[in-house]
Design a protein around this motif. Structure first.
Motif, PDB file in Angstrom:
ATOM      1  N   UNK A  88     -14.152 -28.358  28.778  1.00  0.00           N
ATOM      2  CA  UNK A  88     -14.833 -29.642  28.993  1.00  0.00           C
ATOM      3  C   UNK A  88     -13.774 -30.726  28.968  1.00  0.00           C
ATOM      4  N   UNK A  89     -12.990 -30.805  30.035  1.00  0.00           N
ATOM      5  CA  UNK A  89     -11.823 -31.682  29.978  1.00  0.00           C
ATOM      6  C   UNK A  89     -11.743 -32.702  31.112  1.00  0.00           C
ATOM      7  N   UNK A  90     -12.879 -32.989  31.733  1.00  0.00           N
ATOM      8  CA  UNK A  90     -12.899 -34.076  32.718  1.00  0.00           C
ATOM      9  C   UNK A  90     -13.878 -35.138  32.217  1.00  0.00           C
ATOM     10  N   UNK A 105      -3.612 -38.119  28.552  1.00  0.00           N
ATOM     11  CA  UNK A 105      -2.916 -38.054  29.833  1.00  0.00           C
ATOM     12  C   UNK A 105      -3.888 -37.528  30.867  1.00  0.00           C
ATOM     13  N   UNK A 106      -3.758 -37.998  32.081  1.00  0.00           N
ATOM     14  CA  UNK A 106      -4.543 -37.463  33.192  1.00  0.00           C
ATOM     15  C   UNK A 106      -3.675 -36.478  33.951  1.00  0.00           C
ATOM     16  N   UNK A 107      -4.206 -35.298  34.217  1.00  0.00           N
ATOM     17  CA  UNK A 107      -3.485 -34.294  34.993  1.00  0.00           C
ATOM     18  C   UNK A 107      -4.366 -33.850  36.152  1.00  0.00           C
ATOM     19  N   UNK A 108      -3.782 -33.662  37.337  1.00  0.00           N
ATOM     20  CA  UNK A 108      -4.588 -33.244  38.489  1.00  0.00           C
ATOM     21  C   UNK A 108      -5.178 -31.851  38.279  1.00  0.00           C
ATOM     22  N   UNK A 109      -6.360 -31.639  38.855  1.00  0.00           N
ATOM     23  CA  UNK A 109      -7.009 -30.329  38.818  1.00  0.00           C
ATOM     24  C   UNK A 109      -6.614 -29.597  40.095  1.00  0.00           C
ATOM     25  N   UNK A 144      -6.043 -34.703  28.998  1.00  0.00           N
ATOM     26  CA  UNK A 144      -5.302 -33.897  28.034  1.00  0.00           C
ATOM     27  C   UNK A 144      -4.795 -34.797  26.918  1.00  0.00           C
ATOM     28  N   UNK A 145      -5.035 -34.377  25.695  1.00  0.00           N
ATOM     29  CA  UNK A 145      -4.548 -35.140  24.546  1.00  0.00           C
ATOM     30  C   UNK A 145      -3.029 -35.005  24.452  1.00  0.00           C
ATOM     31  N   UNK A 146      -2.383 -36.099  24.097  1.00  0.00           N
ATOM     32  CA  UNK A 146      -0.926 -36.100  23.951  1.00  0.00           C
ATOM     33  C   UNK A 146      -0.553 -35.742  22.517  1.00  0.00           C
ATOM     34  N   UNK A 147       0.747 -35.594  22.294  1.00  0.00           N
ATOM     35  CA  UNK A 147       1.231 -35.332  20.931  1.00  0.00           C
ATOM     36  C   UNK A 147       0.824 -36.449  19.982  1.00  0.00           C
ATOM     37  N   UNK A 148       0.834 -37.663  20.487  1.00  0.00           N
ATOM     38  CA  UNK A 148       0.471 -38.817  19.656  1.00  0.00           C
ATOM     39  C   UNK A 148      -0.936 -38.663  19.082  1.00  0.00           C
ATOM     40  N   UNK A 149      -1.831 -37.972  19.810  1.00  0.00           N
ATOM     41  CA  UNK A 149      -3.214 -37.800  19.367  1.00  0.00           C
ATOM     42  C   UNK A 149      -3.346 -36.739  18.271  1.00  0.00           C
ATOM     43  N   UNK A 150      -2.318 -35.899  18.119  1.00  0.00           N
ATOM     44  CA  UNK A 150      -2.384 -34.788  17.164  1.00  0.00           C
ATOM     45  C   UNK A 150      -2.816 -35.170  15.758  1.00  0.00           C
ATOM     46  N   UNK A 151      -2.164 -36.141  15.109  1.00  0.00           N
ATOM     47  CA  UNK A 151      -2.564 -36.505  13.745  1.00  0.00           C
ATOM     48  C   UNK A 151      -3.999 -37.024  13.665  1.00  0.00           C
TER      49      UNK A 151
END
Length: 110
Positions: free
Chosen positions: A4-6, A35-39, A49-56
């Motif tokens: 569920x990533x869109x 981040x937005x990545x093309x499908x 997509x969650x970035x590293x910054x979102x990890x904590x």
């Protein structure tokens, strides 16, 4: 939620309005949490997509959810919890059907 990533998936799964999701996606992307990545195979879609910054933030959120879940279900047996979850699943299906968000198939109408 895996798969569920869109933005559309989020709207459908969480029953949110596209404008609200779009606003928050823009904000989170702008702040470096998404981040937005093309499908591949569909140029109109992009995966979120969650970035590293979102990890904590994600880890803290999951810890809060886990603590709340433990406190909420304290004193219930596994069998009672299974029954509860089955009821919630049926409630969800019924709400989807009643709200018209689920297409009925032959045999659904009684």
């Amino acid at each position: 939620n895996p798969g569920m990533d869109t933005a559309r998936d989020i709207c459908t799964y969480r029953h949110l309005k596209p404008a609200i999701v779009s606003f928050h996606v823009e904000k989170l992307a702008g702040e470096g949490y998404l981040e937005r990545q093309p499908v591949p195979g569909d140029r109109r879609k992009c995966r979120l997509v969650c970035t590293e910054k979102a990890g904590p933030v994600i880890r803290r959120g999951r810890a809060v959810q886990e603590t709340f879940s433990r406190q909420l279900t304290e004193g219930l047996t596994e069998e009672e919890l299974e029954t509860c979850f089955r009821c919630f699943a049926v409630f969800g299906e019924n709400m989807d059907r009643l709200s018209g968000s689920r297409k009925t198939t032959k045999g659904d109408a009684k």
